[in-house]
Scaffold this motif. Sequence first.
Motif, PDB file in Angstrom:
ATOM      1  N   THR A 118      -8.943  -9.404  -0.467  1.00 49.44           N
ATOM      2  CA  THR A 118      -7.678  -9.251  -1.207  1.00 49.44           C
ATOM      3  C   THR A 118      -7.878  -9.280  -2.720  1.00 49.44           C
ATOM      4  OG1 THR A 118      -7.323 -11.639  -1.001  1.00 49.44           O
ATOM      5  CG2 THR A 118      -6.295 -10.244   0.656  1.00 49.44           C
ATOM      6  N   LEU A 150      -4.499  -0.322   8.756  1.00 49.33           N
ATOM      7  CA  LEU A 150      -4.960  -1.476   7.995  1.00 49.33           C
ATOM      8  C   LEU A 150      -5.312  -2.607   8.947  1.00 49.33           C
ATOM      9  CD1 LEU A 150      -2.340  -1.578   5.082  1.00 49.33           C
ATOM     10  CD2 LEU A 150      -4.396  -0.163   5.326  1.00 49.33           C
ATOM     11  N   LEU A 190      -8.061  -5.505  -4.269  1.00 49.10           N
ATOM     12  CA  LEU A 190      -7.053  -4.662  -3.647  1.00 49.10           C
ATOM     13  C   LEU A 190      -6.940  -3.303  -4.337  1.00 49.10           C
ATOM     14  CD1 LEU A 190      -4.891  -4.487  -1.466  1.00 49.10           C
ATOM     15  CD2 LEU A 190      -3.266  -5.505  -3.068  1.00 49.10           C
ATOM     16  N   MET A 222      -8.707  -4.812   4.956  1.00 49.50           N
ATOM     17  CA  MET A 222      -8.021  -5.350   3.773  1.00 49.50           C
ATOM     18  C   MET A 222      -8.356  -6.818   3.544  1.00 49.50           C
ATOM     19  SD  MET A 222      -6.458  -2.558   3.033  1.00 49.50           S
ATOM     20  CE  MET A 222      -5.235  -2.971   1.783  1.00 49.50           C
ATOM     21  N   LEU A 238       0.831  -1.204   0.000  1.00 49.52           N
ATOM     22  CA  LEU A 238       0.000   0.000   0.000  1.00 49.52           C
ATOM     23  C   LEU A 238       0.866   1.255   0.000  1.00 49.52           C
ATOM     24  CD1 LEU A 238      -2.787   1.409   0.231  1.00 49.52           C
ATOM     25  CD2 LEU A 238      -2.437   1.377   2.711  1.00 49.52           C
ATOM     26  N   LYS A 283      -9.561  -0.996  -3.146  1.00 49.94           N
ATOM     27  CA  LYS A 283      -9.300  -0.564  -1.766  1.00 49.94           C
ATOM     28  C   LYS A 283      -8.210   0.501  -1.742  1.00 49.94           C
ATOM     29  CE  LYS A 283     -10.934  -1.958   1.403  1.00 49.94           C
ATOM     30  NZ  LYS A 283     -12.054  -1.472   2.262  1.00 49.94           N
TER      31      LYS A 283
END
Length: 316
Positions: free
Chosen positions: A291, A196, A294, A288, A19, A297
Motif C-alpha cells: 500500500t 485486485l 500505491l 495491492m 483505483l 501500482k
Amino acid sequence: MKQKLLVIIGPTAVGKTKLSVELAKRLNGEIISGDSMQIYKGMDIGTAKVKEAEMEGIPHHLIDIKDPEESFSAAEFQDLVRGEITRIADKGKLPIIAGGTGLYIQSVIYDYQFSDTPADLDFRKLLEERALAIGNEALHQELAAVDPDSAQQIHPNNIRRVIRALEIYHCTGKTMKEFQSAQQPELLYDTALVGLTMDRELLYDRINLRVDLMMEEGLLDEVKELHDRGITECQSIQAIGYKELYDYLDGKVSLETAIENLKQNSRHYAKRQLTWFRNKMNVEWFDMTDTKNLSKKITEISQYVEGKLQVKSNTY
C-alpha cells in the motif's frame, strides 16, 4: 468493432473505489457501480458507497436508484448497465464498471440470455415455502448435496440464489456451473478485466478496520432507521452489515456479537468473491499488498489497460 470497457473487480476492502477514480481521471472515464447493494437508497455506510469527495468530480452511475423495499435482479442489472455503457461511450468517455458482485458483472459483459434460463415457478414457490418451514441452513444443505460448488459460493442466507441453483438443477439435471458452461457465452465488449488481490491477512485486517470505521460513522443508526421503517423481509436487508445488526436490534444477540459476526461474514464474503472471480472470469490480477507504493501500482494497471484497450492516458 466492439465497445471498449474497463471492469475492476476484487474482494471487499481491497481498494476498487480509489483505483476506479484514479483510472477514470487518467483515461477519461465514467464509473458504473458493479455492486448489487449500492443501488439502494439510505444504505450508504454499510454498502461502502463512494462519498462525494472521493469521486473527485468523476460521474458515478447506478447508485441510489432503488428503494430498500424493492427487489433487484441480475437481469435488470444487465439491462441498466448496458444502457449506461452505451450512454457513456456516446459521450466519448470510457465506461468503467467497478464492484464486487460477480454474477451481476458477468451477466453484463458476456452474452447471457436470461430468457433462455430454465424456470419452474411452481417448484420455486415450493422451495420458498420449504425454506420457511425448515430454515435457510437446511435448504442450503440440500443444495450442497446436489451442487456442492454452488453451495460453497452462495451464503445460506442468500435464499434467492440458493433456490435459483436448486431450480436450475431441477429443470436441467445440471449444476449451475455445468449449465453456465454449456451456454458458452462470448464477451460482448472489448474488455480489460482487472482484478485486485491482496495478502489475505492484510485484507482481513482492512475488513475489520472498515467495520470499526463504519460503526463510528453511524452504521447502527443507518440500520436502525431501516428497521424502524419495518423493512424486514426484503432483498436489501440480506446485505452484510444489515442482517447482523438486525439480529442485535431484534434482541437476538449483543451488539458486540453482532459486530463480530459482521466482521466474520465480511471476511468469508471476501474469500468467496476471490474464489468466484478466479473460477468464472479470465482476469488480469494485480496485487495491492504494498500500500506504500500505491501510485506506482496504479500506473502499472493504467499501462496495462492502455495496452489492452488501445486507449491513451492523459498523464503523458
